[in-house]
Design an enzyme around this catalytic site. Structure first.
Site, mmCIF file in Angstrom:
data_model
loop_
_atom_site.group_PDB
_atom_site.id
_atom_site.type_symbol
_atom_site.label_atom_id
_atom_site.label_comp_id
_atom_site.label_asym_id
_atom_site.label_seq_id
_atom_site.Cartn_x
_atom_site.Cartn_y
_atom_site.Cartn_z
ATOM 1 N N GLU A 282 0.824 -1.204 0.000
ATOM 2 C CA GLU A 282 0.000 0.000 0.000
ATOM 3 C C GLU A 282 0.864 1.261 0.000
ATOM 4 O OE1 GLU A 282 -2.576 0.281 3.409
ATOM 5 O OE2 GLU A 282 -3.639 2.038 2.622
ATOM 6 N N SER A 319 -3.517 3.807 6.981
ATOM 7 C CA SER A 319 -3.488 2.631 6.125
ATOM 8 C C SER A 319 -4.835 1.927 6.197
ATOM 9 C CB SER A 319 -2.384 1.681 6.611
ATOM 10 O OG SER A 319 -2.614 0.395 6.091
ATOM 11 N N CYS A 503 3.535 -2.484 22.059
ATOM 12 C CA CYS A 503 2.598 -3.448 22.653
ATOM 13 C C CYS A 503 3.176 -4.180 23.861
ATOM 14 C CB CYS A 503 2.174 -4.481 21.622
ATOM 15 S SG CYS A 503 1.631 -3.752 20.090
#
Lengths: 574, 159
Positions: A282, A319, A503
């Site tokens: 992308e 995105s 994370c």
């Protein structure tokens, strides 16, 4: 300039501007704190950290009091000990006595302080407040009755995350922490990141639990229960099961999940690899065809909701890729369902995540197609540990096992998703291959690693100049967004992770406020990347296979249908 | 919202320090702080709504519901307290089935507690739409409220 002062009859050196607490900590003196967060300007609100200034005879809050030359401090005098004990007794005076039923039982700072300071009876009885539990949020539950008003959640929400959904409201003995107009969290700007849980010293904040549904599904012979776990879980679960911080327990994790009764176990690092294939494609597509730039990652559901609320003008820059959790969910109920010939409606899909916002993400409208939800239930790392205890699983009795096929094999590029900068590094490794046709010479991109709040790098890949930025902690994103609105154009790709460190320090991880722990978790991930040979997403044989067998090509029609989505402006009181 | 823009024009180069005067101006104009006005102030001062609500709830003077057609200020100053204003307030709250700071469902009455009206000689004193009622007690409360309700019904009928 060096200052000399006396602490507990011992001359010590200190720097101008340091607080008494800083110096005491360096001296190995254990001073209890409650409202203090290292990264945030001290308020001295709770007074837990009082020490005695022997020159003035006053008790001062060591977290906010700067050292002075010639100061004489006593940290554990009789007066100090009594004062601290009374402070705890006062905090307990209107606190519910329901530790046994509390989400934070055995992991509560107030409980620890009370125990450590020898509080053995209720000497002070206060009027209990009659607050309602706020269960309106999808991810978080607030129980104001257990709140001791230390304000750490407010600091975390406003200063660390830049969201400021909650603040002190009312005053005096009616004070509480709440959202604007005393509404539920669900209508506020809360992004469900769970930062507030990580800093809460008591059980006033915890995640919404879905054990009942999960256990029911496991128990139901007609249900095929599939579980996926995020890249960071294998290095953070260690702390919950009594192993050193940052130890990789991937094998034991697989074994434990199988023992609990999950029918198939997949690694979200696989779908992280898939995210990279789609996202890198992308990015290249946008750069070559003049799409919206810079492109922002959309793996972090906290950041996505923030963008919908605070930066709706930049939504087209997000995105369109779903997060690895949702990509895996979509594939489990399509590709995998076809392979094992089980109807998607008979599959129950569970995700173990480092994150409370993932619970929110899983129930978003965009993540359900024709009544089939990608992911049915989300467990945090803490909840998984709890589930393991409930099922009586002793990890020292387990032999390491591997995840299931076909969605269980990963590269280490997918694995480092769990650390801030990891998505960027993984994406660049594959973008390089996609643009030049050749592998990157040196796969480590040091400039995007580490704990800096903003990491920027300018690279040239196959003659294309690519500027990248990594935002580590959501509180740091606003200035960059402003620069972009004002025309900054040297950046093409931005990774945003809401939680500082990524994370591995997510709101669903084992509770810690110690950034050293977070660094060790991070090193745990990079150790795996350093030790293994399959280090790029595009070389993962299962990724190659799934494109051949099922998806076709990145950004192809099937991918578009299953793996991509869109976001929209969200009207909330910000 | 045009009305608020007028308030904001008085605050050129406004900073978060201007929050309280701005809220006071809005309340003076609108009678209360609505969610919509908090939203406006939030974008004008670049302050989160939770912070504005936090500041506003700290002070007794701000209200978040429109005042009733009859706005009752109950003096809780020292002289009124000594002469039984606590009972007066309690009776009023019971009679109107609302708490101080709120507005009745029919929008007819609202109650506000004020520190001192400055009419200690009339204690305990309440003021309804600026009209003082001196030396009130339980019975007086019922009489005054019933009169207002009756008068209001009459006016409605005549319309």
């Amino acid at each position: 300039m060096n200052i000399q002062l006396e602490i507990n009859n011992k001359i010590v050196e200190a720097q101008q501007g340091e607080t008494i607490l800083d110096v005491c900590k360096r001296q190995g003196l254990n001073i209890p704190t409650l409202c203090h967060i290292k990264e945030v300007f001290p308020t001295g609100a709770c007074r837990m950290c009082v020490v005695e200034n022997l020159n003035t005879g006053k008790l001062v809050t060591s977290c906010s009091y700067p050292v002075e030359p010639g100061m004489k401090i006593a940290t554990h005098s009789k007066r100090v000990a009594e004062a601290r004990k009374v402070i705890v007794e006062l905090l307990l005076s209107n606190h519910p006595d329901d530790c046994l039923y509390c989400a934070r039982n055995k992991n509560c700072e107030l409980q620890d302080l009370s125990y450590n300071l020898g509080v053995r009876e209720r000497r002070i009885r206060g009027v209990k407040n009659n607050h309602k539990i706020d269960t309106s949020g999808v991810s978080l539950v607030r129980d104001p009755a257990k709140c001791i008003l230390c304000g750490r959640c407010v600091d975390a929400c406003s200063r660390v995350m830049g969201v400021h959904a909650i603040d002190f409201i009312n005053r005096g003995n009616k004070s509480e922490i709440g959202v604007a107009f005393d509404k539920g969290l669900n209508t506020s700007s809360c992004i469900n990141c769970g930062r507030c849980i990580m800093v809460c010293p008591t059980g006033a904040l915890y995640e919404k639990n879905h054990f009942a549904q999960i256990i029911e599904a496991i128990d139901d012979p007609k249900k095929h229960v599939v579980v996926q776990y995020a890249p960071s879980i294998s290095v953070t679960l260690a702390e919950e099961i009594g192993m050193p911080v940052g130890t990789d327990v991937n094998g034991l994790l697989n074994a434990a999940l199988r023992k609990i009764g999950f029918d198939a176990i997949f690694d979200s690092s696989f779908s992280a690899d898939l995210t990279i294939m789609e996202e890198a494609s992308e990015l290249i597509h946008r750069v070559k065809n003049g799409g919206h730039l810079p492109m922002f990652t959309s793996c972090c559901p906290g950041w996505v909701k923030y963008a919908e609320e605070f930066a709706p003008d930049l939504i087209d820059n997000l995105s369109s890729c779903k997060s690895p959790q949702q990509m895996m969910g979509a594939l489990i109920k399509s590709y995998y369902a076809e392979k094992v010939a089980i109807a998607p409606t008979d599959i129950y899909s569970v995700a173990v995540m480092p994150c409370t916002a993932k619970k929110f993400e899983a129930q978003r409208d965009e993540m359900t197609h024709q009544g089939i939800t990608d992911v049915d239930a989300v467990l945090t790392t803490r909840e998984l540990a709890q589930l393991m205890r409930m099922y009586g699983i002793e990890t020292d009795q387990l032999e390491p096992e591997v995840a299931d096929s076909p969605l269980g094999k990963r590269s280490t590029a997918g694995k480092i998703f769990g650390a801030s900068g990891g998505v960027m590094e993984a994406a660049l490794r594959s973008a390089h291959k996609m643009i030049t046709g050749e592998e990157m010479q040196k796969l480590e991109i040091e400039s995007v690693r580490g704990m800096d709040s903003i990491k920027v790098a300018h690279l040239e890949i196959g003659g294309i100049a690519i500027g990248v930025a990594v935002v580590n902690g959501l509180g740091n994103v606003a200035p960059l967004l402003e620069e972009i609105r004002n025309g900054r154009n040297d950046i093409h790709f931005v990774e945003v992770m809401a939680c500082p460190g990524g994370c591995i320090n997510g709101g669903g991880q084992p509770i810690t406020m110690d950034m050293e722990n977070v660094k060790q978790r991070m090193q745990g991930l990079y150790r795996i990347d350093g030790n293994e040979t399959l280090r790029t997403s595009h070389n993962n044989p299962d990724i190659i296979k799934i494109y051949e067998e099922y998806l076709g090509e990145p950004l192809g029609e099937k991918s578009h249908h299953l793996l991509h989505t869109h976001y929209q402006k969200r009207e909330v009181l910000v | 919202m045009k009305a608020l823009n007028q308030v904001f024009t008085n605050y050129k180069d406004a900073s978060p320090d201007d929050l309280i005067p701005i809220l006071q101006d809005i309340q003076a104009q609108e009678g209360y702080l609505s969610e919509a006005s908090v939203r406006e102030v939030s974008s004008f001062l670049h302050l989160p709504a939770s912070r504005i609500f936090g500041v506003a709830t700290f002070y007794n003077q701000f209200r978040f519901t429109p005042t009733g057609k009859y706005h009752i200020s109950v003096c809780r100053g020292t002289a009124c307290h000594v002469l039984g204003s606590a009972t007066v307030l309690e009776e009023l709250e019971k009679k109107l089935k609302i708490k101080a700071g709120n507005t009745s469902r029919d929008g007819l009455f609202s109650i506000e507690v004020v520190a001192c009206i400055g009419a200690c000689g009339l204690a305990p004193v309440i003021s309804i739409n600026g009209e003082f009622h001196a030396k009130v007690d339980r019975n007086a409360i019922h009489r005054i409220i019933d009169e207002i309700i009756a008068k209001n019904a009459e006016n409605e009928d005549n319309k």
